[in-house]
Design a protein around this motif. Structure first.
Motif, PDB file in Angstrom:
ATOM      1  N   THR A  65      -0.860   4.631   7.115  1.00  0.00           N
ATOM      2  CA  THR A  65       0.301   5.300   6.534  1.00  0.00           C
ATOM      3  C   THR A  65       0.991   4.404   5.518  1.00  0.00           C
ATOM      4  N   ILE A  66       1.121   3.124   5.830  1.00  0.00           N
ATOM      5  CA  ILE A  66       1.725   2.177   4.887  1.00  0.00           C
ATOM      6  C   ILE A  66       0.901   2.109   3.606  1.00  0.00           C
ATOM      7  N   ALA A  67      -0.417   2.097   3.724  1.00  0.00           N
ATOM      8  CA  ALA A  67      -1.280   2.052   2.542  1.00  0.00           C
ATOM      9  C   ALA A  67      -1.121   3.314   1.694  1.00  0.00           C
ATOM     10  N   ILE A  68      -1.045   4.466   2.334  1.00  0.00           N
ATOM     11  CA  ILE A  68      -0.871   5.725   1.599  1.00  0.00           C
ATOM     12  C   ILE A  68       0.475   5.733   0.886  1.00  0.00           C
ATOM     13  N   VAL A  69       1.529   5.277   1.560  1.00  0.00           N
ATOM     14  CA  VAL A  69       2.856   5.236   0.948  1.00  0.00           C
ATOM     15  C   VAL A  69       2.867   4.266  -0.236  1.00  0.00           C
ATOM     16  N   ALA A  70       2.172   3.138  -0.115  1.00  0.00           N
ATOM     17  CA  ALA A  70       2.109   2.178  -1.221  1.00  0.00           C
ATOM     18  C   ALA A  70       1.433   2.786  -2.444  1.00  0.00           C
TER      19      ALA A  70
END
Length: 75
Positions: free
Chosen positions: A32-37
């Motif tokens: 999720t953090i990677a997608i948000v980034a």
């Protein structure tokens, strides 16, 4: 809550509730953090983007806390 042998990573990402194990939930948080980034790189830093980020962080935090209550009871 599902059993650890049920479902897969995609279902863990799409469910509203936590993943069956803490390790799988941590993987969901990292993805999720990677997608948000990536979305921040595309959209840029604006107020709506930060509001969405806050909602996502709060949601993932609540998911993790709910999961911790269930993971501790599994034996």
């Amino acid at each position: 809550m599902k059993q650890p042998d049920e479902g897969n990573l995609f279902t863990d990402l799409m469910e509203l509730g936590p993943a069956p194990t803490m390790a799988r939930e941590i993987v969901v948080i990292v993805i999720t953090i990677a997608i948000v980034a990536v979305l921040f790189a595309i959209v840029g830093t604006s107020l709506p983007a930060f509001v969405v980020l806050g909602v996502i962080v709060a949601f993932m935090g609540v998911r993790f806390v709910i999961g911790m209550r269930h993971w501790g009871k599994q034996s």
